[in-house]
Design an enzyme around this catalytic site. Structure first.
Site, PDB file in Angstrom:
ATOM      1  N   SER A 140      12.390   4.129  64.191  1.00 26.00           N
ATOM      2  CA  SER A 140      11.841   3.350  63.080  1.00 26.00           C
ATOM      3  C   SER A 140      10.320   3.233  63.212  1.00 26.00           C
ATOM      4  CB  SER A 140      12.542   1.989  63.013  1.00 26.00           C
ATOM      5  OG  SER A 140      12.343   1.376  61.764  1.00 26.00           O
ATOM      6  N   ASP A 265      20.470   5.476  55.025  1.00 17.89           N
ATOM      7  CA  ASP A 265      19.676   4.483  55.749  1.00 17.89           C
ATOM      8  C   ASP A 265      19.218   3.387  54.796  1.00 17.89           C
ATOM      9  OD1 ASP A 265      17.577   3.058  57.092  1.00 17.89           O
ATOM     10  OD2 ASP A 265      17.295   4.773  58.421  1.00 17.89           O
ATOM     11  N   HIS A 294      20.769   2.836  59.932  1.00 12.17           N
ATOM     12  CA  HIS A 294      19.420   2.722  60.489  1.00 12.17           C
ATOM     13  C   HIS A 294      19.506   2.561  62.004  1.00 12.17           C
ATOM     14  CE1 HIS A 294      15.110   2.074  60.254  1.00 12.17           C
ATOM     15  NE2 HIS A 294      15.252   1.075  61.118  1.00 12.17           N
TER      16      HIS A 294
END
Length: 318
Positions: A140, A265, A294
């Site tokens: 991320s 996601d 995610h």
């Protein structure tokens, strides 16, 4: 044309074909023991510090792990990845951004998606230990940091490749998606944690941080407009989003990087799938599994995730 059309991660267990189930499972319910790290405080050039957790193997290879927003070196995704690569003979370095990892930093500065100067100091720390091959994996926000690092700086030849997982390559799009529907649950959790951290910082540095603005935070709009941008030299949140989004520097990358962004996601918008850039680049690979959530990618028959296994296979293929 490094677009991987057919991902091997297309048939997870039925329950994990729901984006929110897989995301929440990985974040809250999956458990993985913290590796037997040694921790070292790295003094930075500006007088601040960060903490690095590491395991040294009898190996010429090392991997650097970059955590996500409001995460730290010991999040479950980092633990499983570290364990997997340790088993493969790699030395592992999991670093904590400023304010993360259980110890508040000294300066007003926080962390952000474009903090490549801090990442570079981590890289130099690792390179000084004499490894011949160094790889990076980012989750991320950590994936954004490493893509920006590869796109903005001259990369040492000992750095061989990187993998970015669940990475918002266009920050503004991601910030907007998190305001929608069930995604607001994730946004709420982020803002609760960020408010606590900002209140601590406001007590440390009342001249730098306006404490009256903290309680007004309801999304990343306020976080980035009133705190991230002014504290780190950006004109506004829009300037910040533009300058730190990897979409605008991916074309500069000349070291192999793999982006693994699942199509389900909940944190990513359409501009977080840089297909045109990957199609025309020799170095930017894009894999878009149908499922994965995610930072999740759970497997049916393994305590590890598809992400770390795929990262290892990518490094070995080069």
């Amino acid at each position: 044309m490094p677009i991987i059309e057919q991902s091997e991660y297309d048939s997870p267990a039925i329950i994990h074909r729901n984006r929110h189930v897989s995301t929440i499972y990985a974040a809250l319910f999956k458990k993985f023991e913290v590796p037997g790290y040694t921790r070292e405080k790295l003094e930075l050039n500006d007088g601040d510090f960060i903490n690095i957790d590491f395991i040294i193997n009898d190996s010429k290879k090392a991997v650097i792990l970059c955590h996500g927003l409001e995460g730290d070196s010991r999040r479950t995704y980092n633990n499983s990845c570290a364990s997997y690569f340790e088993e493969k003979g790699f030395s592992v370095f999991a670093w904590n951004n400023r304010t993360c990892g259980g110890e508040m930093n000294r300066l007003p500065r926080l962390y952000h998606h474009g903090a490549v100067d801090d990442l570079d100091e981590v890289v130099q720390f690792v390179l000084k230990k004499g490894f011949e091959e160094v790889y990076l994996i980012g989750y991320s926000m950590g994936g954004v940091q490493l893509l920006n690092y590869f796109g903005w700086t001259k990369i040492d030849q000992r750095i061989k490749a990187a993998v970015s997982i669940s990475v918002p390559t266009h920050i503004a799009t991601s910030a907007e998606v998190l305001k929608q529907g069930f995604n607001r649950v994730y946004l709420k959790n982020f803002t609760i944690d960020i408010k606590k951290k900002l209140k601590y910082k406001a007590a440390q540095f009342p001249d730098f941080i306006n404490s009256d603005q903290i309680d007004k935070i309801s999304s990343f709009d306020e976080v980035d407009q009133y705190f991230t941008a002014p504290l780190h030299g950006f004109k506004s949140k829009d300037d910040y989003y533009q300058r730190v989004s990897p979409e605008f520097s991916l074309e500069n990358i000349t070291t192999p990087v793999l982006i693994i962004n699942s199509l389900d996601d909940p944190f990513l918008g359409e501009r977080c799938y840089p297909r045109a850039i990957a199609k025309n680049s020799r170095y930017v690979y894009l894999e878009t599994p149908k499922y994965g959530g995610h930072c999740a990618f759970p497997l049916r028959d393994s305590m590890y995730s598809y992400a770390e296994k795929r990262a290892f296979d990518f490094f070995e293929s080069l």
